[in-house]
Design a protein around this motif. Sequence first.
Motif, PDB file in Angstrom:
ATOM      1  N   GLN A   1      -0.958   3.825 -14.233  1.00  0.00           N
ATOM      2  CA  GLN A   1      -1.513   3.457 -12.746  1.00  0.00           C
ATOM      3  C   GLN A   1      -3.044   3.868 -12.593  1.00  0.00           C
ATOM      4  O   GLN A   1      -3.988   2.889 -12.070  1.00  0.00           O
ATOM      5  N   GLU A   2      -3.509   4.910 -13.103  1.00  0.00           N
ATOM      6  CA  GLU A   2      -4.780   5.237 -13.026  1.00  0.00           C
ATOM      7  C   GLU A   2      -5.489   4.528 -14.204  1.00  0.00           C
ATOM      8  O   GLU A   2      -6.745   4.053 -13.806  1.00  0.00           O
TER       9      GLU A   2
ATOM     10  N   ASN B   1      -6.424   1.363 -12.467  1.00  0.00           N
ATOM     11  CA  ASN B   1      -7.315   1.532 -11.419  1.00  0.00           C
ATOM     12  C   ASN B   1      -8.821   1.321 -12.164  1.00  0.00           C
ATOM     13  O   ASN B   1      -9.714   0.766 -11.946  1.00  0.00           O
ATOM     14  N   ASP B   2      -8.744   1.837 -13.474  1.00  0.00           N
ATOM     15  CA  ASP B   2     -10.042   2.164 -14.343  1.00  0.00           C
ATOM     16  C   ASP B   2     -10.403   0.730 -14.651  1.00  0.00           C
ATOM     17  O   ASP B   2     -11.557   0.267 -14.759  1.00  0.00           O
TER      18      ASP B   2
ATOM     19  N   ASP C   1     -11.278  -1.395 -11.779  1.00  0.00           N
ATOM     20  CA  ASP C   1     -12.949  -1.143 -11.447  1.00  0.00           C
ATOM     21  C   ASP C   1     -14.092  -1.394 -12.331  1.00  0.00           C
ATOM     22  O   ASP C   1     -14.933  -2.112 -11.968  1.00  0.00           O
TER      23      ASP C   1
ATOM     24  N   ARG D   1      -2.659  -2.990  -8.827  1.00  0.00           N
ATOM     25  CA  ARG D   1      -3.595  -2.777  -8.514  1.00  0.00           C
ATOM     26  C   ARG D   1      -4.871  -4.056  -8.162  1.00  0.00           C
ATOM     27  O   ARG D   1      -5.465  -4.006  -7.168  1.00  0.00           O
TER      28      ARG D   1
ATOM     29  N   LYS E   1       0.762  -1.134  -0.088  1.00  0.00           N
ATOM     30  CA  LYS E   1      -0.004   0.151   0.282  1.00  0.00           C
ATOM     31  C   LYS E   1       0.958   1.250   0.110  1.00  0.00           C
ATOM     32  O   LYS E   1       1.749   1.308   0.597  1.00  0.00           O
TER      33      LYS E   1
ATOM     34  N   ASP F   1      -2.744   5.265  -1.860  1.00  0.00           N
ATOM     35  CA  ASP F   1      -3.881   4.344  -1.615  1.00  0.00           C
ATOM     36  C   ASP F   1      -4.408   5.132  -0.362  1.00  0.00           C
ATOM     37  O   ASP F   1      -5.936   4.800  -0.252  1.00  0.00           O
TER      38      ASP F   1
ATOM     39  N   SER G   1      -3.469  -4.826  -4.790  1.00  0.00           N
ATOM     40  CA  SER G   1      -4.102  -3.782  -3.576  1.00  0.00           C
ATOM     41  C   SER G   1      -5.316  -3.873  -3.236  1.00  0.00           C
ATOM     42  O   SER G   1      -5.886  -3.675  -2.224  1.00  0.00           O
ATOM     43  N   GLN G   2      -6.228  -4.754  -4.071  1.00  0.00           N
ATOM     44  CA  GLN G   2      -7.617  -4.833  -3.901  1.00  0.00           C
ATOM     45  C   GLN G   2      -7.953  -6.331  -3.435  1.00  0.00           C
ATOM     46  O   GLN G   2      -8.864  -6.828  -3.198  1.00  0.00           O
TER      47      GLN G   2
ATOM     48  N   CYS H   1      -7.572   9.562  -2.740  1.00  0.00           N
ATOM     49  CA  CYS H   1      -7.515   8.452  -1.978  1.00  0.00           C
ATOM     50  C   CYS H   1      -8.289   8.820  -0.605  1.00  0.00           C
ATOM     51  O   CYS H   1      -8.701  10.035  -0.109  1.00  0.00           O
TER      52      CYS H   1
END
Length: 398
Positions: free
Chosen positions: A382-383, A386-387, A390, A222, A5, A82, A225-226, A115
């Motif tokens: 990185q973003e 995330n998308d 998600d 990512r 994290k 995060d 991290s989930q 975050c």
Amino acid sequence: MLQGKKILLGVCGSIAAYKSALLTRLLVKQGAEVQVLLTADAKHFITPLTLSTLSRKPVYSDFFHSTDGTWNNHVELGLWADAMVIAPASANTLAKMANGICDNLLLATYLSARCPVFFAPAMDLDMYRHPSTTGNIESLLSYGNKLINAEDGELASGLSGVGRMAEPEHIVQHLEEHFTKTQRLAGKKVLITAGPTHEAIDPVRFIGNHSTGKMGFALAERFASQGATVEVVSGPSTLSSTHAAIHVTKVHSAEEMLEACEAKFDNVDIAVFAAAVADYRPDTPAQEKIKKSNNTLTLHLVKNPDIAATLGKRKKKQFTVGFALETTNEIAYAKEKLHKKNFNLIVLNSLKDQGAGFAHDTNKITILDHDGSSTFDLKSKQEVANDIVDVVCKKMGL
């Protein structure tokens, strides 16, 4: 829960700043990556050297480095994390946070952070229960920030009451509980292919491409991290991961990548085919270096196995995601691959988009499924990761 994290730790001017050293040490010991931000007043209570030694990173306090004029980019810091933890949070900083005052790096980063933001107040008991302070805390909670309550005990003034900053161990516990609740992929196993493949021409030459593996490894971080356990099968790349939930298998050729993926595929819940696999390979690689003798050299190429299509035919429960890098008729080709390779989703890149494609730190994508498509703005990889994660979670109902 904190392994891998990224934590922004903001430290304000308070006697409780000495506790930030232990907090930093505990977070690093848990496997977190900690970036410390100090206000100017905080440096009167604890030195940047102490916190940089414990965090293993330079400590940031100013917008610009006085030596070379480089910028500590508060926007990038806010996107990187995060979680952001402000501990100790002084009455002065709480008031500025509540009212959008932005006169130092810590506050600028707070206003940029996407975050969750945790704040642990520290001040004398009368300051803590003053109506202006309680009003500021209520405002911060209404913004979605998370309060780590001050604790009861002896204060620096000699008085006793509520106002002590929460003990570092308690702050770490708050973070662990937060990430436990927000790990949508806990218990899931993910397979990701990353990077290029190199198809040997002779012992020193190969057919390859410009893929670096950045997108695949960003996705691995990512997913981990989930809460997922991630298997990365990577072609030649300089990238790696230290995350405890990520295991990397290095390969060179498409055939090696297929073999590694076949051994793992049946046991995963999600498979993401982000590697740029060479479509063709030399039929018979030379055993010795080919000497330069003629003006031309003819190579006989044969088709490589299509890893995604091969595994798509045998998938059962797996949710599969493909990638398409196109230069013309992008949407049409992506839709064709979506159906042909039995994907649940396909992520489309166009080399026509500036800042997208191989070797960039950014990417611009369109995600297509069998119901439609969504296009995203140019973002860091990185973003983008995330998308993508998600969307995967939403489509899987997680």
